[in-house]
Motif scaffolding. Structure first.
Motif, PDB file in Angstrom:
ATOM      1  N   LEU A 115      40.472 -41.064  33.387  1.00 33.48           N
ATOM      2  CA  LEU A 115      41.624 -41.228  34.431  1.00 33.48           C
ATOM      3  C   LEU A 115      40.971 -41.712  35.665  1.00 33.48           C
ATOM      4  O   LEU A 115      41.440 -42.752  36.296  1.00 33.48           O
ATOM      5  N   ARG A 116      40.318 -40.549  36.086  1.00 37.87           N
ATOM      6  CA  ARG A 116      39.695 -40.829  37.512  1.00 37.87           C
ATOM      7  C   ARG A 116      38.694 -41.927  37.437  1.00 37.87           C
ATOM      8  O   ARG A 116      38.778 -42.334  38.726  1.00 37.87           O
ATOM      9  N   ASN A 117      38.038 -42.119  36.520  1.00 39.66           N
ATOM     10  CA  ASN A 117      37.174 -43.343  36.763  1.00 39.66           C
ATOM     11  C   ASN A 117      37.987 -44.462  36.893  1.00 39.66           C
ATOM     12  O   ASN A 117      37.507 -45.541  37.557  1.00 39.66           O
ATOM     13  N   GLU A 118      38.899 -44.795  36.061  1.00 35.51           N
ATOM     14  CA  GLU A 118      39.664 -45.856  36.123  1.00 35.51           C
ATOM     15  C   GLU A 118      40.506 -46.008  37.421  1.00 35.51           C
ATOM     16  O   GLU A 118      40.688 -47.131  38.042  1.00 35.51           O
ATOM     17  N   ARG A 119      41.010 -44.863  37.838  1.00 36.75           N
ATOM     18  CA  ARG A 119      41.766 -44.788  39.286  1.00 36.75           C
ATOM     19  C   ARG A 119      40.580 -45.246  40.307  1.00 36.75           C
ATOM     20  O   ARG A 119      41.001 -45.909  41.092  1.00 36.75           O
ATOM     21  N   ALA A 120      39.467 -44.831  40.297  1.00 36.60           N
ATOM     22  CA  ALA A 120      38.182 -45.144  41.293  1.00 36.60           C
ATOM     23  C   ALA A 120      38.249 -46.821  41.198  1.00 36.60           C
ATOM     24  O   ALA A 120      38.215 -47.369  42.409  1.00 36.60           O
TER      25      ALA A 120
ATOM     26  N   ILE B  78      35.076 -37.894  40.172  1.00 32.49           N
ATOM     27  CA  ILE B  78      35.240 -38.705  41.334  1.00 32.49           C
ATOM     28  C   ILE B  78      36.862 -38.610  41.981  1.00 32.49           C
ATOM     29  O   ILE B  78      37.555 -38.553  41.266  1.00 32.49           O
ATOM     30  N   GLY B  79      36.713 -38.792  43.134  1.00 30.65           N
ATOM     31  CA  GLY B  79      38.053 -38.674  43.975  1.00 30.65           C
ATOM     32  C   GLY B  79      37.929 -39.565  45.266  1.00 30.65           C
ATOM     33  O   GLY B  79      36.930 -39.970  45.565  1.00 30.65           O
ATOM     34  N   ARG B  80      39.117 -39.486  45.686  1.00 32.33           N
ATOM     35  CA  ARG B  80      39.244 -40.144  47.342  1.00 32.33           C
ATOM     36  C   ARG B  80      38.251 -39.618  48.197  1.00 32.33           C
ATOM     37  O   ARG B  80      37.927 -40.387  48.891  1.00 32.33           O
ATOM     38  N   PRO B  81      37.850 -38.146  48.218  1.00 36.68           N
ATOM     39  CA  PRO B  81      36.787 -37.982  49.447  1.00 36.68           C
ATOM     40  C   PRO B  81      35.719 -38.626  49.281  1.00 36.68           C
ATOM     41  O   PRO B  81      34.969 -38.873  50.195  1.00 36.68           O
ATOM     42  N   HIS B  82      35.069 -39.082  47.943  1.00 38.53           N
ATOM     43  CA  HIS B  82      33.938 -39.686  47.741  1.00 38.53           C
ATOM     44  C   HIS B  82      34.062 -41.309  48.365  1.00 38.53           C
ATOM     45  O   HIS B  82      33.000 -41.688  48.931  1.00 38.53           O
TER      46      HIS B  82
ATOM     47  N   SER C 207      32.936 -31.540  41.818  1.00 33.97           N
ATOM     48  CA  SER C 207      33.942 -32.261  42.361  1.00 33.97           C
ATOM     49  C   SER C 207      33.555 -32.680  43.557  1.00 33.97           C
ATOM     50  O   SER C 207      32.387 -33.579  43.845  1.00 33.97           O
ATOM     51  N   ASP C 208      34.717 -32.467  44.699  1.00 34.85           N
ATOM     52  CA  ASP C 208      34.551 -33.011  46.044  1.00 34.85           C
ATOM     53  C   ASP C 208      33.767 -31.879  46.984  1.00 34.85           C
ATOM     54  O   ASP C 208      33.977 -31.987  48.308  1.00 34.85           O
ATOM     55  N   GLY C 209      33.219 -31.028  46.540  1.00 30.57           N
ATOM     56  CA  GLY C 209      32.587 -29.872  47.374  1.00 30.57           C
ATOM     57  C   GLY C 209      31.025 -30.384  47.710  1.00 30.57           C
ATOM     58  O   GLY C 209      30.548 -31.168  46.845  1.00 30.57           O
TER      59      GLY C 209
ATOM     60  N   PHE D 136      37.484 -23.926  49.893  1.00 30.73           N
ATOM     61  CA  PHE D 136      36.207 -24.519  50.592  1.00 30.73           C
ATOM     62  C   PHE D 136      35.494 -25.414  49.733  1.00 30.73           C
ATOM     63  O   PHE D 136      35.511 -25.411  48.787  1.00 30.73           O
ATOM     64  N   HIS D 137      35.233 -26.681  50.596  1.00 34.32           N
ATOM     65  CA  HIS D 137      34.388 -27.668  50.034  1.00 34.32           C
ATOM     66  C   HIS D 137      33.153 -28.060  50.882  1.00 34.32           C
ATOM     67  O   HIS D 137      32.353 -28.517  50.355  1.00 34.32           O
ATOM     68  N   ASP D 138      33.142 -27.726  52.383  1.00 32.34           N
ATOM     69  CA  ASP D 138      32.081 -28.337  53.038  1.00 32.34           C
ATOM     70  C   ASP D 138      31.886 -27.319  54.387  1.00 32.34           C
ATOM     71  O   ASP D 138      32.900 -27.109  54.961  1.00 32.34           O
TER      72      ASP D 138
ATOM     73  N   ASP E 241      37.001 -26.406  40.506  1.00 32.77           N
ATOM     74  CA  ASP E 241      36.684 -27.829  40.979  1.00 32.77           C
ATOM     75  C   ASP E 241      38.026 -28.791  40.492  1.00 32.77           C
ATOM     76  O   ASP E 241      38.644 -28.428  39.568  1.00 32.77           O
ATOM     77  N   HIS E 242      38.195 -29.912  41.138  1.00 31.08           N
ATOM     78  CA  HIS E 242      39.173 -30.998  40.833  1.00 31.08           C
ATOM     79  C   HIS E 242      38.912 -31.203  39.193  1.00 31.08           C
ATOM     80  O   HIS E 242      38.126 -32.228  39.106  1.00 31.08           O
ATOM     81  N   ASP E 243      39.823 -30.875  38.251  1.00 32.65           N
ATOM     82  CA  ASP E 243      39.798 -31.555  37.049  1.00 32.65           C
ATOM     83  C   ASP E 243      38.316 -31.693  36.246  1.00 32.65           C
ATOM     84  O   ASP E 243      38.112 -32.482  35.470  1.00 32.65           O
TER      85      ASP E 243
ATOM     86  N   ALA F 231      39.040 -41.867  57.453  1.00 33.92           N
ATOM     87  CA  ALA F 231      39.163 -42.660  56.327  1.00 33.92           C
ATOM     88  C   ALA F 231      40.599 -42.196  55.523  1.00 33.92           C
ATOM     89  O   ALA F 231      41.048 -43.191  55.120  1.00 33.92           O
ATOM     90  N   PHE F 232      40.880 -40.866  55.579  1.00 32.22           N
ATOM     91  CA  PHE F 232      42.231 -40.706  54.906  1.00 32.22           C
ATOM     92  C   PHE F 232      43.344 -41.221  55.680  1.00 32.22           C
ATOM     93  O   PHE F 232      44.524 -41.611  55.321  1.00 32.22           O
ATOM     94  N   LYS F 233      43.270 -41.290  57.038  1.00 33.09           N
ATOM     95  CA  LYS F 233      44.458 -41.641  57.812  1.00 33.09           C
ATOM     96  C   LYS F 233      44.572 -43.028  57.908  1.00 33.09           C
ATOM     97  O   LYS F 233      45.659 -43.631  57.817  1.00 33.09           O
TER      98      LYS F 233
HETATM   99  P1  AMP Z   1      41.934 -36.701  45.002  1.00 36.08           P
HETATM  100  O1  AMP Z   1      41.769 -35.633  43.919  1.00 36.08           O
HETATM  101  O2  AMP Z   1      41.166 -38.030  44.657  1.00 36.08           O
HETATM  102  O3  AMP Z   1      43.485 -37.128  44.948  1.00 36.08           O
HETATM  103  O4  AMP Z   1      41.517 -36.327  46.345  1.00 36.08           O
HETATM  104  C1  AMP Z   1      42.349 -35.257  47.037  1.00 36.08           C
HETATM  105  C2  AMP Z   1      41.446 -34.446  47.870  1.00 36.08           C
HETATM  106  O5  AMP Z   1      41.107 -35.160  49.135  1.00 36.08           O
HETATM  107  C3  AMP Z   1      41.775 -33.028  48.151  1.00 36.08           C
HETATM  108  O6  AMP Z   1      41.581 -31.909  47.479  1.00 36.08           O
HETATM  109  C4  AMP Z   1      41.066 -32.879  49.395  1.00 36.08           C
HETATM  110  O7  AMP Z   1      39.858 -32.218  49.274  1.00 36.08           O
HETATM  111  C5  AMP Z   1      40.719 -34.522  49.772  1.00 36.08           C
HETATM  112  N1  AMP Z   1      41.631 -34.653  51.191  1.00 36.08           N
HETATM  113  C6  AMP Z   1      43.028 -34.836  51.241  1.00 36.08           C
HETATM  114  N2  AMP Z   1      43.496 -35.190  52.362  1.00 36.08           N
HETATM  115  C7  AMP Z   1      42.366 -35.257  53.421  1.00 36.08           C
HETATM  116  C8  AMP Z   1      42.230 -35.405  54.648  1.00 36.08           C
HETATM  117  N3  AMP Z   1      43.197 -35.935  55.314  1.00 36.08           N
HETATM  118  N4  AMP Z   1      40.881 -35.231  55.404  1.00 36.08           N
HETATM  119  C9  AMP Z   1      39.938 -34.702  54.450  1.00 36.08           C
HETATM  120  N5  AMP Z   1      40.102 -34.556  53.300  1.00 36.08           N
HETATM  121  C10 AMP Z   1      41.341 -35.001  52.589  1.00 36.08           C
END
Ligand code: AMP
Ligand code: MN
Ligand code: MN
Ligand code: MN
Length: 281
Positions: free
Chosen positions: A102-107, A135-139, A15-17, A252-254, A40-42, A156-158
């Motif tokens: 769902l996540r691919n469409e969301r991307a 895939i998720g927002r962190p990518h 996922s996003d690690g 833990f992610h990174d 991992d996420h989903d 990027a999140f902010k």
């Molecule tokens: P998503 O699953 O696509 O909604 O993305 C959520 C993930 O984004 C979370 O599990 C975090 O790992 C990461 N995340 C959320 N907010 C932030 C942030 N402000 N800065 C960095 N990573 C974040």
């Protein structure tokens, strides 16, 4: 923070690690972790990979198959960790396939929304960052950093991806009750992840824990990065009231995220039943 022998909440490149499942296990073991849940996420692809390569696991190391499921309760998006799940079960496999779509469409929607803000189309770059994982927002955040659009993921999140921003695309995530049932059907225990990280007032957290217990939820995370002693006190009272167990993990992610490391989390309040009692012997 001391390193604990259990870490029940971690992410890999599935996922996003940033670590591959193999690297994550090696790093956790080196840090002194003896039982690690990969959540991992989903997706359970990281767990599947470790199942198929179990010769890589040290003898005195226990891998717990897990997942962090995205769901919704009313309008609130929540994360529920499933621990000790049967990753090969039909329930899990079907859900994972659904969530991948769902996540691919969301991307795609995230990419379109960002284009509307004047950014380049980041879909391909984000999928490249995901490296075949869920895939998720962190990518998208990583892609923005690589392209020099922002100087950190936090920015990027902010600016673009965080709560209430255009890149915070809501989809029809499964219902809370659905994911609790799913985890039970896969033989696992359900854990409400990081309850203080949803920007809810204490009163709303009270309602949430009551609903989680009512719907058959098993445990609540009480020790994780960023939770304060006062918050732990409030959570302890609610956990005891609803006869829930407690869970703990580093999320833990990174290694570059300096606020957490493998096996590290604040002390677990005494006198509460631990989720590990349900499946570790
Ligand atoms: P998503 O699953 O696509 O909604 O993305 C959520 C993930 O984004 C979370 O599990 C975090 O790992 C990461 N995340 C959320 N907010 C932030 C942030 N402000 N800065 C960095 N990573 C974040
Ligand atoms: Mn994450
Ligand atoms: Mn989470
Ligand atoms: Mn997590």
């Amino acid at each position: 923070m001391v390193t604990n022998e259990f870490d029940l909440h971690t992410h890999s490149s599935a996922s996003d690690g940033v670590y591959t499942p193999e690297e994550l296990v090696a790093q956790a073991y080196q840090a002194g972790v003896k039982a690690l849940a990969l959540t991992d996420h989903d997706t359970v692809k990281g767990c599947e990979w470790l199942r198929d390569n179990d010769d890589l696991l040290p003898q005195d190391f226990r891998l717990i198959n897990g997942v962090e499921l995205t769901c919704k309760y009313g309008k609130q998006v929540l994360h529920v960790v499933g621990l000790n799940i049967d990753i090969a079960s039909e329930a899990i496999q079907t859900h994972m396939n659904k969530l991948e779509t769902l996540r691919n469409e969301r991307a795609q929607t995230i990419a379109l929304r960002l284009v509307k803000l004047g950014l380049p189309d980041l879909l391909t770059a984000a999928f490249e960052k995901a490296q075949g994982g869920q895939i998720g927002r962190p990518h998208f955040a990583q892609a923005m950093v690589s392209l020099g659009l922002v100087d950190s993921m936090a920015k990027a999140f902010k600016k673009y991806l965080g709560a209430g921003k255009p890149g915070d695309v809501k989809v029809e995530w499964p219902e809370l009750s659905e994911v609790i049932t799913l985890i039970h059907n896969a033989g696992g225990v359900s854990v409400l992840a990081h309850p203080t990280k949803y920007n809810l007032t204490l009163n709303k957290i009270r309602y949430l824990l009551a609903a989680f217990a009512e719907q058959g939820g098993d445990a609540v995370e009480i020790s994780y990065p960023g939770v304060s002693k006062d918050q732990q006190k409030s959570l302890s009272i609610l956990v005891a009231k609803h006869e829930l167990a407690v869970s703990m993990g580093s999320d833990f992610h990174d290694p570059e995220q300096t606020w957490t490391r493998l096996g590290a989390y604040p002390p677990i309040p005494l006198g509460l039943s631990r989720v590990t009692e349900r499946f570790l012997n």
